[in-house]
Design an enzyme around this catalytic site. Structure first.
Site, PDB file in Angstrom:
ATOM      1  N   GLN A  20      -2.498  77.403   0.121  1.00  0.00           N
ATOM      2  CA  GLN A  20      -3.121  76.525   1.203  1.00  0.00           C
ATOM      3  C   GLN A  20      -2.194  75.069   1.264  1.00  0.00           C
ATOM      4  OE1 GLN A  20      -5.645  76.942   3.422  1.00  0.00           O
ATOM      5  NE2 GLN A  20      -6.227  79.088   2.605  1.00  0.00           N
ATOM      6  N   THR A  56      11.283  99.261   0.134  1.00  0.00           N
ATOM      7  CA  THR A  56      12.188  98.987   1.195  1.00  0.00           C
ATOM      8  C   THR A  56      12.049  97.651   1.993  1.00  0.00           C
ATOM      9  OG1 THR A  56      12.507 101.155   1.518  1.00  0.00           O
ATOM     10  CG2 THR A  56      12.984  99.759   3.814  1.00  0.00           C
ATOM     11  N   CYS A  89     -13.413  86.093   1.611  1.00  0.00           N
ATOM     12  CA  CYS A  89     -13.546  87.546   0.703  1.00  0.00           C
ATOM     13  C   CYS A  89     -14.886  87.562  -0.001  1.00  0.00           C
ATOM     14  CB  CYS A  89     -12.589  87.284  -0.471  1.00  0.00           C
ATOM     15  SG  CYS A  89     -11.159  86.692  -0.016  1.00  0.00           S
ATOM     16  N   HIS A 122       0.536  84.624   6.503  1.00  0.00           N
ATOM     17  CA  HIS A 122      -0.553  84.443   7.401  1.00  0.00           C
ATOM     18  C   HIS A 122      -1.358  83.006   7.578  1.00  0.00           C
ATOM     19  CE1 HIS A 122      -4.305  85.702   5.499  1.00  0.00           C
ATOM     20  NE2 HIS A 122      -3.514  86.272   4.620  1.00  0.00           N
ATOM     21  N   SER A 139       1.860  82.652   1.374  1.00  0.00           N
ATOM     22  CA  SER A 139       1.500  83.809   2.322  1.00  0.00           C
ATOM     23  C   SER A 139       1.688  83.199   3.722  1.00  0.00           C
ATOM     24  CB  SER A 139      -0.053  84.067   1.901  1.00  0.00           C
ATOM     25  OG  SER A 139      -0.427  85.135   2.688  1.00  0.00           O
ATOM     26  N   ALA A 148       0.248  87.134  -0.764  1.00  0.00           N
ATOM     27  CA  ALA A 148       0.149  86.217  -1.997  1.00  0.00           C
ATOM     28  C   ALA A 148      -0.849  86.838  -2.958  1.00  0.00           C
ATOM     29  CB  ALA A 148      -0.514  84.966  -1.585  1.00  0.00           C
ATOM     30  N   THR A 149      -1.857  87.660  -2.708  1.00  0.00           N
ATOM     31  CA  THR A 149      -2.384  88.222  -4.082  1.00  0.00           C
ATOM     32  C   THR A 149      -1.683  89.037  -4.830  1.00  0.00           C
ATOM     33  OG1 THR A 149      -4.486  88.703  -2.525  1.00  0.00           O
ATOM     34  CG2 THR A 149      -4.186  90.093  -4.207  1.00  0.00           C
ATOM     35  N   ASN A 187      -8.678  76.593  -1.058  1.00  0.00           N
ATOM     36  CA  ASN A 187      -9.049  77.228   0.219  1.00  0.00           C
ATOM     37  C   ASN A 187     -10.382  76.715   0.924  1.00  0.00           C
ATOM     38  OD1 ASN A 187      -9.226  78.773  -2.315  1.00  0.00           O
ATOM     39  ND2 ASN A 187     -10.455  80.078  -0.887  1.00  0.00           N
TER      40      ASN A 187
HETATM   41  C1  LIG Z   1      -5.522  83.480   1.507  1.00  0.00           C
HETATM   42  C2  LIG Z   1      -5.194  83.153   0.100  1.00  0.00           C
HETATM   43  C3  LIG Z   1      -4.579  83.867  -0.911  1.00  0.00           C
HETATM   44  C4  LIG Z   1      -4.332  85.486  -0.719  1.00  0.00           C
HETATM   45  O1  LIG Z   1      -3.390  85.659   0.263  1.00  0.00           O
HETATM   46  P1  LIG Z   1      -2.918  86.897   0.964  1.00  0.00           P
HETATM   47  O2  LIG Z   1      -1.868  86.890   1.346  1.00  0.00           O
HETATM   48  O3  LIG Z   1      -4.060  87.337   1.820  1.00  0.00           O
HETATM   49  O4  LIG Z   1      -3.102  87.941  -0.183  1.00  0.00           O
HETATM   50  C5  LIG Z   1      -4.434  83.515  -2.298  1.00  0.00           C
HETATM   51  N1  LIG Z   1      -4.905  82.125  -2.610  1.00  0.00           N
HETATM   52  C6  LIG Z   1      -5.437  81.147  -1.740  1.00  0.00           C
HETATM   53  C7  LIG Z   1      -5.516  79.934  -2.183  1.00  0.00           C
HETATM   54  C8  LIG Z   1      -5.534  81.855  -0.354  1.00  0.00           C
HETATM   55  O5  LIG Z   1      -6.165  80.791   0.448  1.00  0.00           O
END
Ligand SMILES: *Cc1c(COP(=O)(O)O)cnc(C)c1O
Length: 404
Positions: free
Chosen positions: A181, A239, A327, A203, A201, A71-72, A153
């Site tokens: 979130q 890819t 972070c 994960h 994202s 997501a970054t 978050n």
């Molecule tokens: C975890 C998070 C991200 C970053 O997601 P990644 O896939 O780890 O880069 C961005 N925004 C929010 C609100 C998050 O909680």
């Protein structure tokens, strides 16, 4: 007992997701861009994953969902490309966001400020959200983009994304939401909510780390961040990461299936934990109305107890929690979201985030209640300041959206 209550930082990969991914590591491993059967063998699985993504957020088939590395990346892509498309090569010069976005949005905005872009960081109210009318009042003729998260978050507070989307549509301003979130935690229905770009994202909803996605509304142009072999319709080269794409599709499908039931089950455990901590301890405060919070999140402040000390005690009890953004947890700074909602400096140093998942059990909640309370007693007993400055209940904290 091991208890993982840091699910807003990342989640366990659902075993069903691991199982779905496995064949794509060593059996169906061809490059999907290759024309031979080893490459094309993965095509049905990729199509399935894309359909799972569309269905989960109720996107139209005219819209795009593009897989990214996280997501970054999705957040960077939107902000930097809108800068290139609308500011460097357009008439606009302004972006509206909030003070409490994820660092992947805030740091990118700071970078864009260095390039000469004007950025407005909207302050949040005592509930930790920005109201839609506030957003409206800061949009000007020069505004290229509004970027506001769907849910925060650290607090779990849910922003009025539908109303903000309507305002942006009416004003002809692009609207991006970081929905990391929200997706998989609360309903996200893009047939009702107007957004141009939405970041996700895997994960954060029991999929693998290292894959995200950007939803792009029909016909929105967005200059690529990664140029190369024209993958994903030229939108994002590289890819295709087939096992992770399959995993993200499976994870979002499971997370959004009967989401109301899943939300109710998690909220019941969260509420029981929160009620027990609020009634079992004095001088503790939780942030934000539950009704407007993601069902898995508690941000709790404990007067007289440093967040880091509390984390240490919880960690010794095999409980994983957080002081806020993962972070930022290496430095001992006050929780910036808590400061933004009006907490005093002491409270902002004592924020502990407990974030549950659908795998959290009732037995785990019982254990956490017991160990949390004993950690607070221990830490307060050795705290030099707590006994002296013990405030009266209902003091300043109650006035800043922080609830007993
Ligand atoms: C975890 C998070 C991200 C970053 O997601 P990644 O896939 O780890 O880069 C961005 N925004 C929010 C609100 C998050 O909680």
């Amino acid at each position: 007992m091991n208890v993982y209550l840091d699910n807003n930082a990342t989640t366990m990969v659902d075993p069903a997701v691991v199982e779905a991914m496995m064949p794509f590591f060593s059996e169906i491993y061809g490059n999907p861009s290759s024309l031979h059967r080893y490459g094309t063998a993965s095509h049905p699985a990729i199509t399935k994953a894309i359909n799972q993504m569309y269905k989960a957020i109720n996107a139209s088939d005219k819209d795009d969902v593009v897989f990214t590395s996280c997501a970054t990346e999705a957040n960077n892509w939107v902000l930097k490309s809108v800068w290139i498309d609308k500011i460097l090569h357009g008439e606009k010069n302004h972006i509206v966001t909030t003070e409490i976005e994820h660092p992947s949005v805030l740091s990118t905005c700071k970078f864009l400020e260095d390039q000469g872009v004007k950025v407005t960081y909207l302050p949040v109210n005592d509930q930790g959200i920005v109201e839609a009318h506030t957003v409206r009042s800061f949009i000007t003729e020069k505004t290229a983009l509004v970027s506001i998260m769907w849910a925060n978050n650290e607090t779990g507070m849910i922003f009025p994304i539908q109303e903000i989307g309507e305002i942006c549509k009416e004003k002809g301003v692009l609207f991006h939401t970081d929905a990391v979130q929200a997706v998989g935690k609360i309903p996200v229905d893009l047939s009702v909510v107007h957004v141009d770009f939405l970041s996700m994202s895997a994960h954060k909803f029991h999929g693998p780390k290292g894959i995200g996605a950007l939803y792009i509304r029909e016909s929105q142009k967005l200059t690529p961040l990664l140029h190369g072999g024209e993958h994903m319709g030229g939108r994002r080269s590289g890819t295709l990461n087939v096992p992770y794409i399959v995993g993200m599709g499976k994870a979002i499908e499971i997370a959004t299936e009967n989401i109301e039931e899943k939300m109710a089950a998690i909220a019941a455990k969260r509420d029981r934990l929160e009620d027990a901590l609020l009634s079992g301890l004095t001088d503790v405060f939780t942030v934000g109305d539950r009704a407007n919070r993601t069902p898995n999140t508690i941000l709790i402040s404990i007067r007289g107890v440093e967040g880091e000390g509390m984390l240490w005690d919880l960690n010794n009890a095999l409980i994983g929690a957080s002081t806020g953004s993962a972070c930022a947890s290496e430095d001992l700074e006050a929780n910036s979201v808590m400061l933004a909602i009006g907490a005093d400096n002491e409270l902002a140093h004592t924020g502990i985030r407990l974030s549950l998942s659908r795998f959290t059990t009732d037995a785990e909640i019982d254990y956490v209640i017991e160990r949390f309370e004993s950690a607070v007693s221990r830490l307060r007993a050795i705290s030099s300041s707590y006994a002296i400055v013990q405030p009266t209940a209902g003091g300043a904290a109650a006035e800043c959206g922080i609830h007993h």
